[in-house]
Design an enzyme around this catalytic site. Structure first.
Site, PDB file in Angstrom:
ATOM      1  N   SER A  26       0.807  -1.205   0.000  1.00  0.00           N
ATOM      2  CA  SER A  26       0.000   0.000   0.000  1.00  0.00           C
ATOM      3  C   SER A  26       0.843   1.259   0.000  1.00  0.00           C
ATOM      4  CB  SER A  26      -0.906   0.011   1.221  1.00  0.00           C
ATOM      5  OG  SER A  26      -0.103   0.126   2.392  1.00  0.00           O
ATOM      6  N   LYS A  27       0.208   2.327  -0.402  1.00  0.00           N
ATOM      7  CA  LYS A  27       0.815   3.641  -0.504  1.00  0.00           C
ATOM      8  C   LYS A  27       1.481   4.080   0.793  1.00  0.00           C
ATOM      9  CE  LYS A  27      -1.640   6.736  -3.582  1.00  0.00           C
ATOM     10  NZ  LYS A  27      -2.815   7.583  -3.674  1.00  0.00           N
TER      11      LYS A  27
END
Length: 483
Positions: free
Chosen positions: A254-255
RNA sequence: GGCCCCAUCAUCUAAUGGUUAGGAUAGCGCCCUUUCACGGCGUCAAUACGAGUUCGAAUCUCGUUGGGGUCACCA
């Protein structure tokens, strides 16, 4: 054998996720390996998620990575349109068929009732919140009246209870679900747009997709898709659910925990060859020890059967290594082109350097860099005289008599008729001998004078590349600045 | 929590009933080199646990534990 057709079907969120790149890559490799078609389809059925320019970004990231698709937006094809938002009438038409055969039904429940229902179910500690099929009991008349009165509605999948939903997956084998655990999924939203579940099944069928290769996050909604294929009496595609790409803490990549966009890696200076090679090996290998692959080699050896089941951590260290490997195997001409691009975006963009000069830098630095930009950041002295001298190196190598010794060396260099690498080397050796000191007493101060640093290629390579005039100038400057 | 998936060194992985459990990255050490890298050599390091099946299990079965995914009128 049936015709192989696969698709990469991202939603246009604005950028290409590296997990998406891996999914796209496996689809692409599978298609190329089997003489099939690789299709790009944009899943833009959520009007709230529309992002300006997202499709263009997606296509350019794919193109940069070397994944050319055979059909898709812009490229066209015989199965278009390839944007789901342009296929709304197709979904409407098909969902009618499901309503007719009882596999789907109108639902007029308000969001408020749905919310209350969910709350009640949670209060009762039911294992799972599900729609209660209330609207299934509506009469034909009631439905028609509601529609005539513009009561907002959705269309739901009518999941038959007490059924086993079984399907085969190339990666996971046989997967089994209980229909009792499956909710009556919304197929058409109240704005008339389809949900992913309906749209992807209709499109995959109409586009004659033979293999659905996608991330594992879709595994638990696959039974809904299987129910739809069966309801339409369509043949199911072959499924292959790929293991997830993971953060270092093993959660879904994820970011929040680092860069996830292909664009981020491009900007950081990673070679597309390295990124593709790296991502290909995250969840797949040919069964041998080979780790360095170019695209053609990947196409030759890829197979879905050898895709792993478990998630893979995206390990930057290994990507760095692979980038260096790919960089070192490039020809001088290839690196020259890349370096010139990099130079244009550097602090030295206003200087100009000849190709011959740059090629010399490349051969001196090639084994010392992992990224193209490091030709500049690790040896800035080739592009501009040193602005300062590394403090620790001055402390270590610049003694009281260094200045006078270096001055003598400087004059020897000045008198040099042959300013070749060997010429400088001989001059230094004889100077050291004359002074009765070790060569190191001159080598280290010389390196510091011309580069400002204590590391880099051999000093004689550096002075040869810099040339006699520049070398003398830099020694003079150093003599002045370092006391 | 329900459902589903997964489980070999820190990380990526090989070994599809018989291997001293192999390779790579990272780490560490040595060699090469008056620098730094590259390269070479070496070293550290794993079958989650417990039962079974079998002459023999990392591999097959069951259970436990752990991790992940998913449970929207998002995809």
């Amino acid at each position: 054998m049936e015709k192989i057709r696969v698709r990469f079907a991202p939603s246009p969120t604005g950028y290409l996720h590296v997990g998406g790149l891996r999914t796209a890559l496996y689809n692409f490799l599978f298609a190329r390996r089997n003489n099939g078609k690789f299709i790009l389809r944009i899943e833009d059925t959520d009007r709230n998620r529309y992002v300006e320019g997202a499709v263009e970004n997606l296509i350019s990231a794919l193109k940069w990575s070397g994944l050319e698709f055979d059909e898709g937006p812009v490229a066209g094809g015989n199965f278009g349109p390839y944007m789901q938002s342009e296929r709304l009438d197709i979904y409407q038409e098909h969902v009618k068929e499901l309503i007719k055969n009882g596999s789907a039904y109108y639902c007029f429940c308000t969001p408020e009732r749905l919310e209350k229902l969910k709350e009640e179910q949670q209060k009762q500690k039911l294992p799972q919140a599900k729609y209660d099929k209330q609207c299934l009991t509506l009469s034909k008349n009631e439905i028609e009246t509601n529609i005539r009165n513009n009561v907002p509605f959705v269309i739901r999948l009518n999941v038959e209870p007490n059924k086993k939903i079984i399907f085969d997956d190339i990666v996971r084998g046989k997967v089994e679900f209980e229909s009792n655990n499956i909710d009556d999924q919304v197929l058409i939203k109240s704005d008339g747009y389809p949900t992913y579940h309906l749209a992807n099944v209709v499109d995959d069928h109409l586009m004659q997709i033979s293999h659905v290769i996608r991330g594992e996050e879709w595994l638990s909604s696959t039974p809904k898709h299987v129910i739809l294929y069966d309801a339409f009496k369509w043949e199911r595609p072959t499924f292959a659910h790929l293991p997830l790409l993971l953060n270092p803490d093993r959660s879904k990549l994820s970011k929040r925990q680092g860069d996830v966009a292909v664009e981020d890696y491009r900007v950081k200076g990673f070679l597309k060859e390295a990124l593709v090679n790296f991502v290909a090996l995250l969840g797949w290998n040919a069964g041998d020890d080979k780790e360095f692959y170019n695209m053609n080699e990947l196409i030759d050896s890829f197979s879905l059967e050898r895709v792993n089941k478990s998630g893979a951590v995206f390990d930057l260290e290994k990507l760095n290594w692979l980038n260096a490997e790919h960089l070192r195997r490039k020809t001088q001409e290839e690196i020259l082109a890349l370096l010139k691009d990099e130079l244009k975006n550097s602090e030295f963009s206003h200087f100009s350097f000849s190709d011959e000069y740059l090629v010399q830098i490349i051969s001196a630095m090639k084994e010392r860099v992992s990224f193209v930009k490091e030709f500049i950041t690790k040896s800035p002295y080739f592009f501009d005289p040193p602005k300062f001298y590394e403090e620790a190196a001055v402390q270590k190598n610049w003694k009281d008599d260094t200045g006078s010794q270096l001055k003598i060396l400087r004059d020897e260099f000045a008198a040099l008729a042959d300013p070749s690498k060997e010429g400088f080397e001989h001059a230094l050796a004889s100077t050291a001998e004359k002074l009765g000191i070790g060569k190191g007493k001159l080598i280290h101060p010389l390196r510091l004078s011309v580069s400002g640093m204590s590391t880099g290629p051999g000093v004689f390579d550096i002075v040869m590349i810099l040339g006699k005039e520049e070398t003398l100038k830099r020694i003079d400057t150093a003599l002045e600045k370092i006391k």
